[in-house]
Design an enzyme around this catalytic site. Structure first.
Site, short mmCIF file in Angstrom:
data_model
loop_
_atom_site.label_atom_id
_atom_site.label_comp_id
_atom_site.label_asym_id
_atom_site.label_seq_id
_atom_site.Cartn_x
_atom_site.Cartn_y
_atom_site.Cartn_z
CB THR A 161 -9.70 1.53 7.53
OG1 THR A 161 -9.17 2.21 6.52
CG2 THR A 161 -11.02 0.94 7.35
CG ASN A 212 -1.91 1.03 1.41
OD1 ASN A 212 -1.15 2.27 0.98
ND2 ASN A 212 -3.10 0.88 1.89
NE ARG A 243 -7.90 11.22 5.39
CZ ARG A 243 -8.38 10.52 6.54
NH1 ARG A 243 -7.67 9.84 7.25
NH2 ARG A 243 -9.75 10.82 6.74
CD GLU A 275 -7.03 -0.72 0.78
OE1 GLU A 275 -6.82 -1.78 1.33
OE2 GLU A 275 -6.84 0.55 1.07
CG HIS A 332 -5.85 -1.32 9.18
ND1 HIS A 332 -5.93 -0.34 8.24
CD2 HIS A 332 -5.39 -0.74 10.51
CE1 HIS A 332 -5.65 0.75 8.87
NE2 HIS A 332 -5.67 0.54 10.32
CG HIS A 363 0.56 6.71 4.58
ND1 HIS A 363 -0.29 7.52 4.68
CD2 HIS A 363 -0.03 5.37 5.06
CE1 HIS A 363 -1.43 6.99 5.47
NE2 HIS A 363 -1.26 5.68 5.38
CD GLU A 388 -7.10 -5.96 3.04
OE1 GLU A 388 -7.36 -6.02 1.62
OE2 GLU A 388 -6.63 -5.27 3.48
NE ARG A 421 -8.34 7.16 4.47
CZ ARG A 421 -9.08 6.75 5.27
NH1 ARG A 421 -10.22 7.33 5.31
NH2 ARG A 421 -8.83 5.67 6.17
CG HIS A 447 -8.21 3.84 1.09
ND1 HIS A 447 -8.32 3.50 2.48
CD2 HIS A 447 -9.44 4.26 0.69
CE1 HIS A 447 -9.56 3.88 2.82
NE2 HIS A 447 -10.13 4.27 1.67
C1 LIG Z 1 -8.46 -0.46 4.36
C2 LIG Z 1 -7.29 -0.32 5.01
O1 LIG Z 1 -7.13 -0.92 6.03
C3 LIG Z 1 -6.12 0.45 4.60
O2 LIG Z 1 -6.27 0.74 3.15
C4 LIG Z 1 -6.17 1.74 5.21
O3 LIG Z 1 -7.50 2.24 5.31
C5 LIG Z 1 -5.35 2.63 4.41
O4 LIG Z 1 -6.13 3.82 4.42
P1 LIG Z 1 -5.19 4.85 4.88
O5 LIG Z 1 -3.74 4.93 4.45
O6 LIG Z 1 -5.70 6.16 4.85
O7 LIG Z 1 -4.99 4.78 6.49
N1 LIG Z 2 -5.85 -2.94 3.32
C1 LIG Z 2 -4.73 -2.77 4.48
C2 LIG Z 2 -3.65 -1.91 3.63
O1 LIG Z 2 -3.75 -1.42 2.78
C3 LIG Z 2 -2.52 -1.43 4.43
O2 LIG Z 2 -2.89 -1.03 5.58
P1 LIG Z 2 -1.66 -0.19 6.57
O3 LIG Z 2 -0.36 -1.22 6.53
O4 LIG Z 2 -0.94 1.04 6.04
O5 LIG Z 2 -2.31 -0.13 7.88
#
Ligand SMILES: CC(=O)[C@@H](O)[C@H](O)COP(=O)(O)O
Ligand SMILES: NCC(=O)COP(=O)(O)O
Length: 243
Positions: free
Chosen positions: A103, A9, A51, A72, A193, A12, A153, A47, A45
């Site tokens: 989340t 992911n 953000r 996402e 997560h 960030h 998930e 949003r 994700h």
């Molecule tokens: C669904 C999930 O767990 C992640 O995608 C998390 O929501 C990431 O989103 P953020 O990076 O905005 O926290």
């Molecule tokens: N779906 C979870 C994800 O994408 C990663 O979340 P995180 O490791 O940033 O908390």
């Protein structure tokens, strides 16, 4: 060996970029490095409040990713339209609260089964497979299965945030139970997560889990892993300007 996939992911990277409104660090660059390092898919994700990841990122990444995009998003008409326009390989429906830092819980599929089913049908018709981000609960897993989701998930946040070993063990048991139950129902299981370098192993050991999605901890480690070189490079540049 029973292989497990890693979805990286990169939300960030966008957080860091947006904080200054710069062009860098760029998500395309981050995704390419993640893929070269072995990521099996790239998770972003989008949003509703934009953000971090922006619409433009989804569009450009949909043209440049070599692996697969796991997009996402909240289950809204606006987001479904964006998915249909960009055709990620996967959409993962995630519940969103406007003021949450990240989340906080899983999607309530039981309560909105009809809406979930309709959304899945629409996306499947465009060749997009759908995952549902849910808590490890049999009723939610049953509902996800009957709505036609390709994956669930399992939300690992409560496990990751547990403050003491007993709570963490209890949360791990719930995830293990959900993963085994989902597999017995014939639905594929991902999880994610809050997973990090210290808490990931017991979850990764669960044999039913197909893919872990991990973001924040990987991007955080990358900052420290690269800091020494980043400073040394800047020293070389400023010193060379004097020579
Ligand atoms: C669904 C999930 O767990 C992640 O995608 C998390 O929501 C990431 O989103 P953020 O990076 O905005 O926290
Ligand atoms: N779906 C979870 C994800 O994408 C990663 O979340 P995180 O490791 O940033 O908390």
């Amino acid at each position: 060996m029973n292989l497990i996939h890693l979805g990286v992911n990169i939300d960030h990277i966008a957080t860091l970029r947006n904080v200054r409104g710069n062009k860098y660090p760029d998500l395309v660059h981050a995704a390419a490095i993640a893929e070269m390092a072995g990521a099996d898919s790239i998770t972003i994700h989008l949003r509703e409040d934009r953000r971090h990841v922006l619409d433009r990122d989804v569009q450009i990444l949909s043209e440049t990713l070599q692996t697969q995009m796991n997009l996402e998003m909240a289950m809204t008409d606006e987001m479904i339209k964006i998915a249909l326009n960009n055709k990620p390989e996967y959409v993962c429906f995630v519940p969103e609260k406007r003021k949450e830092l990240t989340t906080e819980g899983g999607l309530d599929v039981v309560r909105q089964a009809k809406k979930v089913k309709t959304a899945i049908k629409k996306l499947n018709a465009a060749g997009i497979r759908v995952s549902l981000f849910i808590d490890s609960d049999h009723d939610q897993i049953d509902a996800a299965t009957s709505c036609g989701a390709s994956f669930i998930e399992l939300h690992t946040g409560a496990y990751a945030n547990a403050k003491n070993p007993k709570n963490r063990q209890d949360e791990l048991k719930k995830i293990a139970d959900g993963a085994a139950y989902a597999a017995s129902m014939g639905i594929a299981v991902n999880a994610g997560h809050g997973l990090n370098y210290y808490n990931v192993s017991p979850v990764a050991a669960l044999p039913e889990i197909h893919e872990l999605n991990i973001g924040h901890s990987i991007i955080s480690r990358a900052v420290f892993d690269g800091l020494q070189k980043a400073i040394a490079d800047m020293k070389v540049i400023i010193q060379s300007a004097r020579n």
